[in-house]
Design an enzyme around this catalytic site. Structure first.
Site, PDB file in Angstrom:
ATOM      1  N   ASP A  28      -2.254   2.684   2.354  1.00 34.71           N
ATOM      2  CA  ASP A  28      -1.765   3.116   3.674  1.00 34.71           C
ATOM      3  C   ASP A  28      -2.274   4.454   4.136  1.00 34.71           C
ATOM      4  O   ASP A  28      -1.604   5.289   3.693  1.00 34.71           O
ATOM      5  CB  ASP A  28      -0.018   2.872   3.484  1.00 34.71           C
ATOM      6  CG  ASP A  28       0.494   2.762   5.052  1.00 34.71           C
ATOM      7  OD1 ASP A  28      -0.345   3.239   6.067  1.00 34.71           O
ATOM      8  OD2 ASP A  28       1.280   2.459   5.006  1.00 34.71           O
TER       9      ASP A  28
ATOM     10  N   TRP B 236       4.709   0.992   9.789  1.00 36.26           N
ATOM     11  CA  TRP B 236       5.299  -0.052   8.835  1.00 36.26           C
ATOM     12  C   TRP B 236       4.774  -1.545   9.573  1.00 36.26           C
ATOM     13  O   TRP B 236       4.895  -2.500   8.905  1.00 36.26           O
ATOM     14  CB  TRP B 236       6.942  -0.086   8.978  1.00 36.26           C
ATOM     15  CG  TRP B 236       7.263   1.139   8.174  1.00 36.26           C
ATOM     16  CD1 TRP B 236       7.720   2.281   8.599  1.00 36.26           C
ATOM     17  CD2 TRP B 236       7.570   1.294   6.834  1.00 36.26           C
ATOM     18  NE1 TRP B 236       7.992   3.442   7.748  1.00 36.26           N
ATOM     19  CE2 TRP B 236       7.932   2.513   6.604  1.00 36.26           C
ATOM     20  CE3 TRP B 236       7.562   0.560   5.402  1.00 36.26           C
ATOM     21  CZ2 TRP B 236       8.212   3.045   5.411  1.00 36.26           C
ATOM     22  CZ3 TRP B 236       7.539   0.719   4.464  1.00 36.26           C
ATOM     23  CH2 TRP B 236       8.013   2.337   4.433  1.00 36.26           C
TER      24      TRP B 236
ATOM     25  N   LYS C 125      18.429  13.500  -7.987  1.00 35.98           N
ATOM     26  CA  LYS C 125      17.050  12.912  -7.495  1.00 35.98           C
ATOM     27  C   LYS C 125      16.126  13.849  -8.203  1.00 35.98           C
ATOM     28  O   LYS C 125      16.339  15.105  -8.574  1.00 35.98           O
ATOM     29  CB  LYS C 125      17.040  13.115  -6.111  1.00 35.98           C
ATOM     30  CG  LYS C 125      17.495  11.913  -5.271  1.00 35.98           C
ATOM     31  CD  LYS C 125      17.209  11.856  -3.808  1.00 35.98           C
ATOM     32  CE  LYS C 125      17.650  10.665  -3.164  1.00 35.98           C
ATOM     33  NZ  LYS C 125      17.293  10.609  -1.843  1.00 35.98           N
TER      34      LYS C 125
ATOM     35  N   LYS D  82      11.008  18.540  -6.709  1.00 36.13           N
ATOM     36  CA  LYS D  82      10.040  19.598  -7.228  1.00 36.13           C
ATOM     37  C   LYS D  82      10.929  21.048  -7.307  1.00 36.13           C
ATOM     38  O   LYS D  82      10.616  21.867  -8.144  1.00 36.13           O
ATOM     39  CB  LYS D  82       8.993  19.819  -6.245  1.00 36.13           C
ATOM     40  CG  LYS D  82       7.863  18.809  -6.315  1.00 36.13           C
ATOM     41  CD  LYS D  82       6.731  19.270  -5.254  1.00 36.13           C
ATOM     42  CE  LYS D  82       6.146  17.826  -5.090  1.00 36.13           C
ATOM     43  NZ  LYS D  82       5.460  17.597  -3.622  1.00 36.13           N
TER      44      LYS D  82
ATOM     45  N   PRO E   3       0.891  -1.280   0.096  1.00 33.51           N
ATOM     46  CA  PRO E   3      -0.054  -0.052  -0.121  1.00 33.51           C
ATOM     47  C   PRO E   3       0.813   1.112   0.034  1.00 33.51           C
ATOM     48  O   PRO E   3       1.559   1.560   0.867  1.00 33.51           O
ATOM     49  CB  PRO E   3      -0.996  -0.239   1.449  1.00 33.51           C
ATOM     50  CG  PRO E   3       0.031  -0.928   2.175  1.00 33.51           C
ATOM     51  CD  PRO E   3       1.010  -1.812   1.590  1.00 33.51           C
TER      52      PRO E   3
ATOM     53  N   TRP F 280       8.768  -2.210   3.872  1.00 33.28           N
ATOM     54  CA  TRP F 280       7.738  -3.248   3.613  1.00 33.28           C
ATOM     55  C   TRP F 280       8.067  -4.700   3.506  1.00 33.28           C
ATOM     56  O   TRP F 280       7.738  -5.475   4.155  1.00 33.28           O
ATOM     57  CB  TRP F 280       6.847  -2.596   2.586  1.00 33.28           C
ATOM     58  CG  TRP F 280       5.703  -3.398   2.475  1.00 33.28           C
ATOM     59  CD1 TRP F 280       4.526  -3.563   3.292  1.00 33.28           C
ATOM     60  CD2 TRP F 280       5.165  -4.228   1.243  1.00 33.28           C
ATOM     61  NE1 TRP F 280       3.761  -4.415   3.084  1.00 33.28           N
ATOM     62  CE2 TRP F 280       3.675  -4.795   1.489  1.00 33.28           C
ATOM     63  CE3 TRP F 280       5.863  -4.536  -0.059  1.00 33.28           C
ATOM     64  CZ2 TRP F 280       3.003  -5.568   0.796  1.00 33.28           C
ATOM     65  CZ3 TRP F 280       4.703  -5.313  -0.984  1.00 33.28           C
ATOM     66  CH2 TRP F 280       3.479  -5.552  -0.551  1.00 33.28           C
TER      67      TRP F 280
ATOM     68  N   GLN G 294      12.431  -0.441   0.063  1.00 34.64           N
ATOM     69  CA  GLN G 294      11.438  -1.431   1.005  1.00 34.64           C
ATOM     70  C   GLN G 294      12.166  -2.636   1.474  1.00 34.64           C
ATOM     71  O   GLN G 294      11.466  -3.338   2.186  1.00 34.64           O
ATOM     72  CB  GLN G 294      10.269  -1.929  -0.168  1.00 34.64           C
ATOM     73  CG  GLN G 294       9.519  -0.837  -0.414  1.00 34.64           C
ATOM     74  CD  GLN G 294       9.177   0.355   0.677  1.00 34.64           C
ATOM     75  OE1 GLN G 294       8.851  -0.352   1.737  1.00 34.64           O
ATOM     76  NE2 GLN G 294       8.672   1.301   0.509  1.00 34.64           N
TER      77      GLN G 294
END
Ligand code: ZN
Ligand code: ZN
Length: 1012
Positions: free
Chosen positions: A85, A536, A617, A620, A46, A576, A572
């Site tokens: 999530d 988590w 990276k 914005k 999620p 996760w 992850q």
């Protein structure tokens, strides 16, 4: 479906196809398989519902979609339930912004938990449709209506059930520890959360002078009697704000230390190997082992009685094995409140430590401490100035080092002493490692590398968060006797509750906090501890909680556990993937229905980060990436999907730019569109049932069938092994071969066919190849595949048993609504003619060599030449051919080669010097033929410019040199036929639709054309 879309505009046909899928519930149809169909179990990781979906989300979602579409076509029943999530700090931060508050205190005192959590709840539901839209736009098929939300009561109850199991296994404990802590979020973080936020920063590197105390009757240390009053330990730190909390210095007992004397009379003690940090000349006057220094006392840098710290036992030198002489001075400043090692050292050395905590929970210096009220990082300067003034700073330098920041709010993290609940993960290490052996990782190296190593070092997991918006921890404590217990269901709570629990209770705070329980030990009142879960923990519980296990859907969960497949990003492995693995390992220590010793997933595909074209990276602030919507608009979701799957090896970082997506569009999508258009324009579509056999086909047809089946075989194998990148690259090569070789070399067969039969064969071949290629591409580029299928399936000719020999083995009698309901194509190994594939490869190499020779001699390809000689027939393209068909195939290949390089004949001659020899002599005969081809080409371009259809009749006017006119007169019949021209007139006119002024072999020519 109705084909009213424009294939040259990706946005147009993709949006119409999305609409078609939605209205016809095609996804739902795809999972309504025979009940006997095997299940392919997929867990959706999620995503956090906060902010906007970014390329990272789109990448993971594409991988999930490609794999599940593939296995669905392979005949599995693949239910795809999306999950969201909803809890955790990201949402809380967003709600704080909306409510115009900044601190935890403001939530507790100004807003109230109820109103705050309502704001979080609303924020989540506001964000959900934005995420859904982005996922749907890129073509992710899933059940969005029945998505699981981690905020649902049913989800929370299952999370409790998981926790209660761990509790009963004695895997949960409470501890007071120094842990990574975000002062802005006001909560501890787990070690794997910390790992997500390291950054390089500049800090002050300080060399501090700790004055050694003069002896008193109570300091029995022998060294101190021989001390000069100006003797100092030199210690090193990069966190000035921790200095007021200093309670000890540590040395390595086995290292060598020295006392040096400087010219100004001061004496310093430091590690011998660190003497290079001293700027001025010095004299070594004594040498010690570290252990000799232990017990020496020094004067505290700051007076901190106000924080209630008792100084007994403090301010002395302690031995510690974590002291390093790699950097610093070999003397380590110990602030037990703000360092894990520091805290453990004090705990080990001094029983029942009371440690000075000079910073409050918001990260500000406490009252009575230097820099009072300032955030720790801001207090650094004040502390440094003060030490300078008091002559306690030997020197200060700038240092670049990595420092942890909060992965969500970006505040610098502190190490801070706090009470937390822990999961005893360290006790599961062996099982974690063992269960990892049962997982197939893509890329493979993660298994023993990043993930395996992390498991081998697994630390206990701080799961409690001092926050508001999350699944509340189901621990209640008795106010009277202190008894603590965990509860694993609402039913249990109801049993012990002092008052009836309302049916419609929201299990979030603050409602849950109002439930008081009866103590099982003393009958006193129990209150819930104020913590919520680390989010988590919640996402790691999704295999069970998404279906409200074990309270509902028990069979389903047990049948689909472990997942066949999951996919997420590399980060992850510490998020996760890790928490899924930890919880599954703990829940299968004993078989409670989920089996014994199981991982949570069998196959996992892991993607890298998406960086911009320069390796930075995406941010914005830098505006270094195009908005996804813009990409969808310009190149379509297919192009983005295929870029994401094919451009970078799984697990590696991407270099992303709209240029690179455009490239895929041109290389694959546009080529498929053009191939389809070519078919529509030239193929003989009346031939519904050409009774052809593979033996009767031309060499090119045989070759493309071989390539198609070879690719089918390779892609199937790669996909079954979760090698998505490899699979997609096989397909890109196939599209290139189809468009740049099969169609290009077959152009004449379609446009000026030698026989009706050959046109019929070529038409059927192209159609079958296009449909099957679309099927192979369907998981990767679902839109263009659907478009091709819907354009061609209306006249689909592939269902007759006769086509079995061509790899068309569709058992169904009727055409499906969608290509995605079709079966995955089967390979017909008989059609993979390896010799032919090899020969064609060689042929293309030879052609490339010959074309290079042409370029060298500056002769255009349109200029025919007499011959190409090939030296050795055995190593030539034809040397490998075997069998009955050899001579026929050889003849076909020779024709293809002669056509491609435009020579009259191919000869074999073992006496030539090089591998090949191109006859570059242009006789006048050849020159005239070349000019004729140039004239035809020029006029064909002109026809296209005027947007005529191939069969439109025209009238032509030509004004040119007498030589060109003669060429035209001599070839009038041929030219008229080739150009669909009724008349070719010499002289100018003003009545043309299009005209051109140009040169052919440096002779001027004017042409005008008009449709009649
Ligand atoms: Zn934070
Ligand atoms: Zn009690």
């Amino acid at each position: 479906m109705k084909n009213d879309f424009d294939l040259s505009i990706p946005k147009d046909f993709e949006e119409k196809i999305l609409d078609f899928w939605g209205k016809n519930e095609v996804y739902q149809k795809s999972i309504k398989k025979d009940f006997k169909a095997p299940i392919f179990s997929f867990y959706d990781g999620p995503p956090f519902l906060s902010g906007k979906p970014h390329y990272g989300h789109l990448l993971a979602t594409t991988i999930k979609d490609v794999v599940t579409r593939f296995f669905s076509m392979k005949g599995y029943k693949v239910e795809r339930r999306v999950g969201w999530d909803c809890h955790g700090l990201p949402v809380e931060k967003y709600a704080e912004e909306k409510l115009g508050i900044k601190t935890k205190k403001e939530i507790e005192e100004k807003i109230g938990i109820e109103k705050f959590n309502k704001a979080c709840h609303d924020a989540v539901l506001e964000t959900k449709p934005i995420f859904e839209k982005a996922l749907q736009r890129i073509g992710r098929w899933a059940d969005y209506k029945n998505a699981y939300l981690t905020l649902d009561n049913s989800y929370i109850e299952s999370v409790w059930w998981v926790f209660k199991n761990l509790w009963d296994l004695d895997l949960v404990y409470k501890d007071f520890r120094v842990t990574p802590y975000c002062p802005s979020c006001g909560t501890p973080l787990s070690n794997f959360e910390v790992n997500q936020g390291y950054r390089d920063v500049e800090d002050a590197s300080l060399f501090i002078k700790f004055k050694i105390q003069q002896p008193t009757a109570y300091t029995p240390h022998s060294l101190s009697y021989a001390l000069n009053p100006n003797t100092y330990f030199l210690a090193w730190t990069t966190t000035a704000w921790t200095l007021p909390a200093n309670t000890a210095l540590a040395v390595g007992p086995k290292f060598n230390y020295v006392k040096v004397k400087l010219e100004n009379g001061e004496e310093y003690i430091l590690a011998e190997s660190r003497l290079s940090i001293l700027n001025e000349s010095h004299k070594i006057i004594e040498k010690y082992k570290g252990k000799d220094l232990v017990g020496l006392r020094y004067e505290p840098l700051f007076k901190i009685h106000d924080v209630g710290y008792k100084t007994r036992g403090a301010y002395q030198v302690l031995p510690a094995d974590f002291v390093s002489i790699e950097d610093g001075t070999g003397v380590v400043h110990i602030a037990p409140a703000f360092g894990e090692d520091d805290f453990n050292l004090i705990k080990a050395e001094i029983s029942s430590p009371e440690i000075p905590i000079t910073v409050d929970e918001e990260g500000k210096m406490k009252k009575g401490i230097i820099g009072e009220g300032m955030f720790v990082k801001d207090a650094d300067k004040e502390i440094i100035d003060d030490l300078k003034n008091r002559n306690l700073l030997y020197k200060s330098e700038k240092i670049f080092h990595t420092y942890p920041f909060c992965w969500r709010c970006e505040s610098p993290l502190l190490y801070y002493p706090i009470k937390s609940w822990y999961i005893r993960v360290s006790s599961l290490r062996d099982k974690l490692v063992k269960n990892n052996k049962k997982i197939n990782w893509a890329p493979k190296h993660l298994k023993e590398g990043r993930f395996g190593k992390w498991l081998a070092e697994a630390k206990d997991w701080a799961v409690s968060r001092n926050r508001f918006w999350g699944a509340p921890m189901p621990i209640w404590q008795c106010k009277k006797c202190g008894n603590v217990d965990a509860f694993g269901s609402l039913k249990e709570l109801k049993k012990f509750s002092t008052k009836p629990i309302p049916e419609n209770i929201d299990l979030h705070r603050p409602q849950i906090d109002k439930i008081k329980l009866r103590c099982g030990k003393c009958n006193g009142e129990m209150e819930r501890v104020p913590y919520v879960f680390d989010c988590w923990f919640e996402s790691g519980a999704m295999p069970y909680a998404q279906w409200h296990y074990p309270f509902e859907r028990k069979d389903l969960v047990e049948k689909t556990f472990p997942a066949d497949f999951i996919a997420e990003g590399l980060d992850q492995t510490r998020g996760w993937f890790y928490t899924l693995h930890v919880l599954a390992t703990a829940l299968t220590l004993k078989d409670i229905g989920l089996g014994k010793d199981k991982p949570a997933f069998k196959n996992v595909v892991v993607n890298g980060l998406i960086l911009d074209e320069f390796g930075r990276k995406l941010s914005k602030k830098l505006r270094n990436y195009p908005e996804p919507d813009l990409i969808f608009e310009q190149y379509g979701a297919d192009s983005l999907r295929l870029f994401l799957i094919s451009s970078t090896a799984m697990g590696e970082d991407y270099r992303f730019s709209d240029k690179s997506v455009k490239e895929i569009y041109q290389k694959v999508i546009a080529k498929l569109v053009n191939s389809l258009k070519f078919y529509e324009l030239y193929a003989d579509k009346k031939v519904k049932d050409p009774r052809f056999k593979i033996q009767d086909l031309s060499v090119l047809d045989k070759w493309i069938f071989a390539r198609l089946n070879e690719t089918n075989q390779n892609v199937t194998k790669a996909m079954e092994n979760y090698q998505l990148t490899e699979a997609s690259r096989f397909l890109i090569d196939l599209v290139d071969d189809l468009s740049n070789w099969y169609i290009r070399r077959s152009r004449k067969r379609f446009q000026k066919p030698e026989s009706k039969k050959d046109l019929a064969n070529a038409s059927a071949t192209l159609k079958i190849v296009l449909i099957k290629t679309a099927k192979l591409l369907a998981p990767f580029t679902p839109f263009i595949s659907e478009a091709i299928y819907s354009e061609l399936s209306a006249q689909y000719i592939g269902h007759s048993a006769r086509y079995k020999s061509l790899g068309i083995q569709d058992p169904r009698s009727k055409i499906q609504d969608s290509i995605h309901l079709e079966d995955w194509p089967k390979v017909d190994k008989k059609l993979i003619n390896k010799d032919l594939l090899e020969a064609m490869k060689e042929l293309r190499n030879t052609a490339a060599l010959a074309l290079a020779k042409r370029a060298e001699a500056k002769i255009k390809v349109r200029q025919p030449l007499a011959s190409l000689k090939i030296k050795n027939p055995r190593s030539s393209p034809f040397g490998t051919l075997r069998g009955r068909q050899k001579s026929k195939i050889k003849e076909g290949l020779l024709n293809i080669l002669a056509d491609e390089i435009n020579v009259k004949e191919i000869l074999f001659d073992s006496k030539i010097k090089d591998e090949i020899e191109l006859d570059t002599k242009i006789t006048s005969e050849l020159e005239i033929e070349g000019m004729k081809r140039e004239i035809i080409r020029t006029i064909q371009d002109l026809r296209q410019e005027a947007s005529y259809k191939p069969k439109d009749s025209v009238r032509l006017w030509v004004e040119a040199s007498s030589r060109i006119k003669k060429i035209i007169s001599d070839n009038l019949i041929e030219l008229k036929r080739e150009l669909c021209a009724k008349e070719i007139l010499f002289g100018k006119t003003a009545k043309f639709d299009a005209e051109i002024n140009t040169q052919i072999n440096s002779e001027k020519i004017w042409i005008g054309v008009k449709k009649i």
